[in-house]
Design an enzyme around this catalytic site. Structure first.
Site, PDB file in Angstrom:
ATOM      1  N   HIS A 140     -12.421 119.658 -45.999  1.00  0.00           N
ATOM      2  CA  HIS A 140     -11.070 120.149 -45.692  1.00  0.00           C
ATOM      3  C   HIS A 140     -11.054 121.677 -45.679  1.00  0.00           C
ATOM      4  O   HIS A 140     -10.528 122.296 -44.747  1.00  0.00           O
ATOM      5  CB  HIS A 140     -10.093 119.609 -46.750  1.00  0.00           C
ATOM      6  CG  HIS A 140      -8.720 120.179 -46.686  1.00  0.00           C
ATOM      7  ND1 HIS A 140      -7.646 119.490 -46.174  1.00  0.00           N
ATOM      8  CD2 HIS A 140      -8.226 121.387 -47.100  1.00  0.00           C
ATOM      9  CE1 HIS A 140      -6.568 120.240 -46.257  1.00  0.00           C
ATOM     10  NE2 HIS A 140      -6.893 121.393 -46.821  1.00  0.00           N
ATOM     11  N   GLU A 141     -11.640 122.296 -46.698  1.00  0.00           N
ATOM     12  CA  GLU A 141     -11.642 123.760 -46.775  1.00  0.00           C
ATOM     13  C   GLU A 141     -12.496 124.382 -45.673  1.00  0.00           C
ATOM     14  O   GLU A 141     -12.120 125.407 -45.085  1.00  0.00           O
ATOM     15  CB  GLU A 141     -12.135 124.208 -48.152  1.00  0.00           C
ATOM     16  CG  GLU A 141     -11.229 123.808 -49.311  1.00  0.00           C
ATOM     17  CD  GLU A 141      -9.797 124.292 -49.131  1.00  0.00           C
ATOM     18  OE1 GLU A 141      -9.600 125.371 -48.543  1.00  0.00           O
ATOM     19  OE2 GLU A 141      -8.878 123.574 -49.571  1.00  0.00           O
ATOM     20  N   HIS A 144     -10.691 124.687 -42.387  1.00  0.00           N
ATOM     21  CA  HIS A 144      -9.816 125.863 -42.299  1.00  0.00           C
ATOM     22  C   HIS A 144     -10.601 127.068 -41.764  1.00  0.00           C
ATOM     23  O   HIS A 144     -10.106 127.840 -40.946  1.00  0.00           O
ATOM     24  CB  HIS A 144      -9.250 126.217 -43.680  1.00  0.00           C
ATOM     25  CG  HIS A 144      -8.118 125.344 -44.119  1.00  0.00           C
ATOM     26  ND1 HIS A 144      -7.073 124.992 -43.302  1.00  0.00           N
ATOM     27  CD2 HIS A 144      -7.871 124.764 -45.327  1.00  0.00           C
ATOM     28  CE1 HIS A 144      -6.219 124.228 -43.991  1.00  0.00           C
ATOM     29  NE2 HIS A 144      -6.689 124.081 -45.209  1.00  0.00           N
ATOM     30  N   GLU A 214      -2.453 122.131 -42.819  1.00  0.00           N
ATOM     31  CA  GLU A 214      -2.988 121.253 -43.865  1.00  0.00           C
ATOM     32  C   GLU A 214      -3.239 119.847 -43.322  1.00  0.00           C
ATOM     33  O   GLU A 214      -4.262 119.223 -43.629  1.00  0.00           O
ATOM     34  CB  GLU A 214      -2.028 121.205 -45.062  1.00  0.00           C
ATOM     35  CG  GLU A 214      -1.917 122.513 -45.829  1.00  0.00           C
ATOM     36  CD  GLU A 214      -3.255 122.984 -46.373  1.00  0.00           C
ATOM     37  OE1 GLU A 214      -4.090 122.124 -46.730  1.00  0.00           O
ATOM     38  OE2 GLU A 214      -3.468 124.200 -46.445  1.00  0.00           O
TER      39      GLU A 214
END
Length: 305
Positions: A140-141, A144, A214
């Site tokens: 997930h990070e 980004h 997100e």
């Protein structure tokens, strides 16, 4: 070089529109300050200097505020191994790996581009998550970073930071600055009003973009790893554990909610969801459930994709 994270046209469009609108707001804000303060050189130099400082040193500022430190492979071999595997899978450069000595389970990514990025996890997160869950959070990070929305959020938040600082400066100047003539008081009131309006508008634009990014990062991470259920499990576990952390311990972290995996609020938002940096846990789990059904994960548990 493009990464293998699934591209998100919706995110790209929203980032472009947000930056365009904030750019217009930025120009209007600077023009208003020049007119009110009657010194274009002072305004331009100060705003430019603060922009460069925030953009160039955003990773160091975030790391300092959250007590993060860079860790080498020898100290955290398993953490580095997960990041290495995800970077190889996504075909992107490895970011700097950092750890924050906080019990609050969370993670964040920062940096101006994929070649100058930092991914930081807290010791509280490392203690609580299983390897597959940790992989989902780190994916997930990394998404980004790959989508460059970390840099966009950093740039976008700059205008709100400047406006907020000016409001505070004007307020305390009026409070402790002694008596002023009527013209000076009018100028200060005008500066405070313009800054407050700019802060409010930039706040709303950034929050709307942040909620979408997100969801985009959850989608990209789930599709890259092929294990949306692991990410859903991490979300549920982390959100529940944050809710049990005393509010006073979350206050410092709340300033960085836009960068976190889950917000440091300790509760699901009510009406304030419209001003939140993150979508609700229910929204995120619903999306991951749909992705799991699409991938057939329930029929083939543990499939890495």
């Amino acid at each position: 070089m493009r990464s293998r994270f699934r591209s998100d046209r919706g995110l790209t469009v929203r980032m472009t529109v947000t930056m365009f609108l904030l750019g217009l707001l930025y120009v209007a804000f600077v023009a208003a300050l020049i007119v009110l303060l009657k010194s274009w050189l002072l305004v331009v130099v100060l705003v430019a200097a603060m922009f460069v400082a925030q953009f160039w040193f955003s990773d160091r500022i975030a790391m300092f505020a959250m007590r993060g430190r860079v860790v080498e492979r020898e100290e955290y071999p398993e953490l580095h191994a997960v990041v290495d595997r995800l970077c190889a899978l996504s075909d992107m450069p490895k970011p700097v790996v950092a750890v924050s000595d906080l019990d609050m389970p969370n993670a964040f990514a920062t940096g101006r581009n994929p070649d100058n990025a930092v991914v930081c996890v807290t010791t509280g997160l490392l203690r609580r998550l299983e390897p597959a869950e940790l992989e989902g959070v780190l994916a997930h990070e990394l998404s980004h970073v790959a989508h460059k929305d970390v840099a966009v959020i950093t740039i976008a938040s700059f205008l709100g930071v400047i406006a907020g600082l000016i409001v505070r400066f004007a307020f305390y100047s009026q409070l402790f600055g002694g008596r002023r003539d009527q013209n000076t008081a009018v100028v200060f009131a005008a500066v405070m009003g313009v800054s407050a309006a700019v802060y409010a508008l930039s706040f709303l634009l950034i929050r709307a973009l942040s909620r979408y990014r997100e969801l985009a990062a959850d989608r990209a991470a789930a599709l890259l790893t092929g294990r949306p259920s692991a990410l859903a499990s991490a979300l549920t576990k982390v959100s529940g554990d944050i809710a049990r952390i005393p509010t006073k311990d979350l206050r410092t972290a709340q300033a960085f909610n836009a960068f976190y995996f889950t917000p440091a609020t300790g509760k699901e938002p009510g009406i304030e969801r419209y001003f939140s940096t993150h979508p609700s846990l229910e929204q995120r789990l619903d999306q991951l459930g749909r992705i799991s059904a699409e991938l057939g994960e329930a029929a083939t548990p543990g499939k890495a994709g």
